[in-house]
Design a protein around this motif. Structure first.
Motif, PDB file in Angstrom:
ATOM      1  N   THR A 130      39.280  41.175  38.457  1.00 24.92           N
ATOM      2  CA  THR A 130      39.237  39.575  38.576  1.00 24.92           C
ATOM      3  C   THR A 130      39.525  39.064  37.107  1.00 24.92           C
ATOM      4  O   THR A 130      40.245  38.162  37.262  1.00 24.92           O
ATOM      5  CB  THR A 130      37.906  39.131  39.207  1.00 24.92           C
ATOM      6  OG1 THR A 130      37.857  39.790  40.609  1.00 24.92           O
ATOM      7  CG2 THR A 130      37.922  37.574  39.191  1.00 24.92           C
ATOM      8  N   ASP A 214      44.850  40.237  46.620  1.00 22.86           N
ATOM      9  CA  ASP A 214      43.331  40.085  45.908  1.00 22.86           C
ATOM     10  C   ASP A 214      43.630  40.895  44.528  1.00 22.86           C
ATOM     11  O   ASP A 214      43.787  41.941  44.469  1.00 22.86           O
ATOM     12  CB  ASP A 214      42.438  40.391  46.742  1.00 22.86           C
ATOM     13  CG  ASP A 214      42.491  39.544  47.821  1.00 22.86           C
ATOM     14  OD1 ASP A 214      42.792  38.478  48.027  1.00 22.86           O
ATOM     15  OD2 ASP A 214      41.838  39.963  48.893  1.00 22.86           O
ATOM     16  N   ASP A 215      43.290  40.107  43.387  1.00 18.19           N
ATOM     17  CA  ASP A 215      43.172  40.724  42.173  1.00 18.19           C
ATOM     18  C   ASP A 215      44.514  41.262  41.818  1.00 18.19           C
ATOM     19  O   ASP A 215      44.653  42.296  40.923  1.00 18.19           O
ATOM     20  CB  ASP A 215      42.167  41.646  42.088  1.00 18.19           C
ATOM     21  CG  ASP A 215      40.718  41.211  42.263  1.00 18.19           C
ATOM     22  OD1 ASP A 215      39.943  41.998  42.832  1.00 18.19           O
ATOM     23  OD2 ASP A 215      40.485  40.011  41.702  1.00 18.19           O
TER      24      ASP A 215
END
Length: 222
Positions: A130, A214-215
């Motif tokens: 992240t 995501d990420d």
């Protein structure tokens, strides 16, 4: 001083407290469980006449929109009895569940540390990637603003984070633990740089046609 509460007693109190904080009736909460728990079941749980299974516990946390720990940690300063002879504070309970300390021990035992390490690494991998995504977004913003020096530094920090995540993944593989799924773009970078030596053990999250990873999505700004 009040008697320590059992985890079950804490769950009963926190379930009712969070339900009321959310402004939900027992029936409305039951509706949120999508049939797993009825209004009568929730009322019985809150009245301590029915126990909660682990599956139901997870379902209630989702229905109340709270972390599972929120239903097990008393926020009124009371102690929790984790064994007949051992009671801990709310803070001690949290760090125990997180694998950061061991109740009743001045220092964690070797066995506890070995068991906790993979769990902590799971969280660290997600957190690190992240952070890598945030650094990459910062780099693209700097490029768009014409600050190549800042962009270069942000890309460098992104790579530091990805390399750190790869090391954590390899550590999990070393002890026979399945690593968490990682976005395709990060796995590809880890392989290309040689940071990830055993990619065959890593589940890959493939990008979809209509959304970024995501990420993983670069989220480059125009």
């Amino acid at each position: 001083m009040a008697e320590p509460s059992s985890l079950e007693q804490v769950l009963i109190r926190e379930l009712r407290r969070w339900r009321e904080l959310r402004g939900l009736t027992a029936q409305q909460l039951a509706d949120r469980t999508q049939g797993q728990l009825s209004r009568q079941a929730i009322s019985k749980i809150e009245n301590a006449s029915r126990r909660v299974t682990l599956d139901e516990f997870a379902c209630l946390a989702v229905a109340l929109d709270v972390p599972p720990l929120a239903l097990l940690v008393p926020l009124d300063g009371s102690q929790v009895a984790v064994t007949p002879g051992l009671s801990v504070s709310a803070m001690d309970l949290v760090v125990w569940f997180e694998g950061k300390s061991q109740p009743g021990q001045p220092l964690p035992t070797v066995g506890f540390i070995r068991a906790a390490a993979p769990l902590r690494n799971y969280g660290l991998i997600s957190e690190t990637l992240t952070q890598a995504t945030a650094q990459e977004r910062s780099a693209y913003r700097s490029q768009a603003g014409g600050d190549e020096s800042a962009a270069e530094e942000a890309f460098r920090m992104r790579d530091v984070k990805v390399q750190a995540a790869a090391l954590l993944i390899e550590t999990l593989i070393d002890v026979g633990v399945q690593p968490p799924a990682v976005a395709r773009r990060w796995v590809d970078q880890m392989i290309a740089t040689g940071w990830l030596e055993r990619p065959e053990y890593v589940p890959v999250i493939e990008p979809t046609d209509d959304e970024g990873e995501d990420d993983g999505g670069s989220d480059q700004e125009d």
